[in-house]
Write a protein that holds these residues in place. Structure first.
Motif, PDB file in Angstrom:
ATOM      1  N   ILE A   7       0.849  -1.201   0.000  1.00  8.60           N
ATOM      2  CA  ILE A   7       0.000   0.000   0.000  1.00  8.60           C
ATOM      3  C   ILE A   7       0.880   1.246   0.000  1.00  8.60           C
ATOM      4  O   ILE A   7       0.596   2.229  -0.694  1.00  8.60           O
ATOM      5  CB  ILE A   7      -0.953  -0.004   1.215  1.00  8.60           C
ATOM      6  CG1 ILE A   7      -1.849  -1.238   1.191  1.00  8.60           C
ATOM      7  CG2 ILE A   7      -1.778   1.271   1.256  1.00  8.60           C
ATOM      8  CD1 ILE A   7      -2.761  -1.361  -0.002  1.00  8.60           C
ATOM      9  N   THR A  52      -6.881  -4.575   7.508  1.00  3.45           N
ATOM     10  CA  THR A  52      -6.769  -3.122   7.565  1.00  3.45           C
ATOM     11  C   THR A  52      -5.290  -2.785   7.639  1.00  3.45           C
ATOM     12  O   THR A  52      -4.550  -3.377   8.416  1.00  3.45           O
ATOM     13  CB  THR A  52      -7.478  -2.573   8.825  1.00  3.45           C
ATOM     14  OG1 THR A  52      -8.826  -3.023   8.820  1.00  3.45           O
ATOM     15  CG2 THR A  52      -7.446  -1.070   8.843  1.00  3.45           C
ATOM     16  N   TRP A 102      -9.020   2.948   0.185  1.00  3.37           N
ATOM     17  CA  TRP A 102      -8.353   3.662   1.260  1.00  3.37           C
ATOM     18  C   TRP A 102      -9.025   4.989   1.506  1.00  3.37           C
ATOM     19  O   TRP A 102      -9.737   5.511   0.664  1.00  3.37           O
ATOM     20  CB  TRP A 102      -6.856   3.800   1.039  1.00  3.37           C
ATOM     21  CG  TRP A 102      -6.352   4.791   0.022  1.00  3.37           C
ATOM     22  CD1 TRP A 102      -6.820   6.044  -0.229  1.00  3.37           C
ATOM     23  CD2 TRP A 102      -5.230   4.616  -0.833  1.00  3.37           C
ATOM     24  NE1 TRP A 102      -6.068   6.659  -1.180  1.00  3.37           N
ATOM     25  CE2 TRP A 102      -5.083   5.796  -1.573  1.00  3.37           C
ATOM     26  CE3 TRP A 102      -4.326   3.588  -1.031  1.00  3.37           C
ATOM     27  CZ2 TRP A 102      -4.073   5.972  -2.516  1.00  3.37           C
ATOM     28  CZ3 TRP A 102      -3.328   3.771  -1.967  1.00  3.37           C
ATOM     29  CH2 TRP A 102      -3.211   4.942  -2.694  1.00  3.37           C
ATOM     30  N   ILE A 125      -3.315   7.152   6.376  1.00  2.00           N
ATOM     31  CA  ILE A 125      -4.162   6.513   5.373  1.00  2.00           C
ATOM     32  C   ILE A 125      -4.502   5.129   5.887  1.00  2.00           C
ATOM     33  O   ILE A 125      -3.615   4.359   6.264  1.00  2.00           O
ATOM     34  CB  ILE A 125      -3.426   6.396   4.029  1.00  2.00           C
ATOM     35  CG1 ILE A 125      -3.112   7.781   3.521  1.00  2.00           C
ATOM     36  CG2 ILE A 125      -4.254   5.605   3.029  1.00  2.00           C
ATOM     37  CD1 ILE A 125      -2.176   7.787   2.368  1.00  2.00           C
ATOM     38  N   GLU A 126      -5.782   4.829   5.913  1.00  3.19           N
ATOM     39  CA  GLU A 126      -6.238   3.517   6.333  1.00  3.19           C
ATOM     40  C   GLU A 126      -6.777   2.813   5.091  1.00  3.19           C
ATOM     41  O   GLU A 126      -7.672   3.324   4.421  1.00  3.19           O
ATOM     42  CB  GLU A 126      -7.323   3.650   7.391  1.00  3.19           C
ATOM     43  CG  GLU A 126      -7.532   2.404   8.199  1.00  3.19           C
ATOM     44  CD  GLU A 126      -8.352   2.674   9.434  1.00  3.19           C
ATOM     45  OE1 GLU A 126      -9.492   2.161   9.469  1.00  3.19           O
ATOM     46  OE2 GLU A 126      -7.861   3.379  10.326  1.00  3.19           O
ATOM     47  N   ALA A 127      -6.204   1.671   4.756  1.00  2.10           N
ATOM     48  CA  ALA A 127      -6.634   0.905   3.592  1.00  2.10           C
ATOM     49  C   ALA A 127      -7.347  -0.356   4.054  1.00  2.10           C
ATOM     50  O   ALA A 127      -6.924  -0.999   5.009  1.00  2.10           O
ATOM     51  CB  ALA A 127      -5.425   0.539   2.725  1.00  2.10           C
TER      52      ALA A 127
END
Length: 134
Positions: A7, A52, A102, A125-127
Motif C-alpha cells: 500500500i 486493515t 483507502w 491513510i487507512e486501507a
C-alpha cells in the motif's frame, strides 16, 4: 497477501505522479533544507481475506529563521499548503478492481522534529483490503 509495504508503494506512486514539485521518499534525507514527504508503512491487522493497513505520510518542512528574535519559527503556511496538496492527491485516487479501498483517517497537527529545526505533520491513510480467493 497484500502488505502495508504494498500500500505504501501505491501511495508513493500516487504522490510522485500527482505532486511533481515534492520530494517523496522512504526516509528523511535533507533535514532543515528542503520540503519532503516521507512514507512510513505502519501496521497491518486482520486475517488473510480482510485486513486493515495503516500508512503514515509525514510532511516535513524546515523552520524559518527569524533574525529579529534570533530563533526559528515553524512555517505553518507552507506546511498547510503541502498537507492540502497531499490530501487532495490521495483523496482522488481510486484502486479500481483491486479489492483495496483507502481513506484519510487523520490529519495530525505539526510536531517538532527532535534535534532539527523543522516541523512535520502526519496524514494517516487507512486501507481496507478484501482479497478474493480464486
Amino acid at each position: 497477501m497484500i502488505t502495508s509495504e504494498d500500500i505504501a508503494i501505491n501511495v508513493r506512486t500516487v504522490l510522485v505522479e500527482s505532486c511533481p514539485n515534492l520530494t517523496v521518499s522512504w526516509q528523511r534525507h535533507d533535514y532543515e533544507k528542503t520540503n519532503e514527504v516521507v512514507i512510513v508503512p505502519h501496521i497491518a491487522m486482520g486475517e488473510a481475506s480482510i485486513r486493515t493497513v495503516v500508512v503514515k505520510v509525514n510532511i516535513h518542512v524546515p523552520d524559518i529563521y527569524d533574525a529579529c528574535s534570533n530563533c526559528y519559527e515553524k512555517d505553518l503556511a507552507t506546511l498547510n499548503t503541502l498537507k492540502k496538496q497531499v490530501t487532495e492527491a490521495l483523496k482522488r485516487h481510486v484502486l479500481i478492481g483491486t479489492g483495496i479501498n483507502w481513506r484519510i483517517t487523520s490529519l495530525d497537527p505539526p510536531i517538532k522534529e527532535p534535534d532539527h529545526n523543522e516541523h512535520f505533520a502526519s496524514v494517516n491513510i487507512e486501507a481496507y483490503i478484501r482479497e478474493r480467493s480464486i
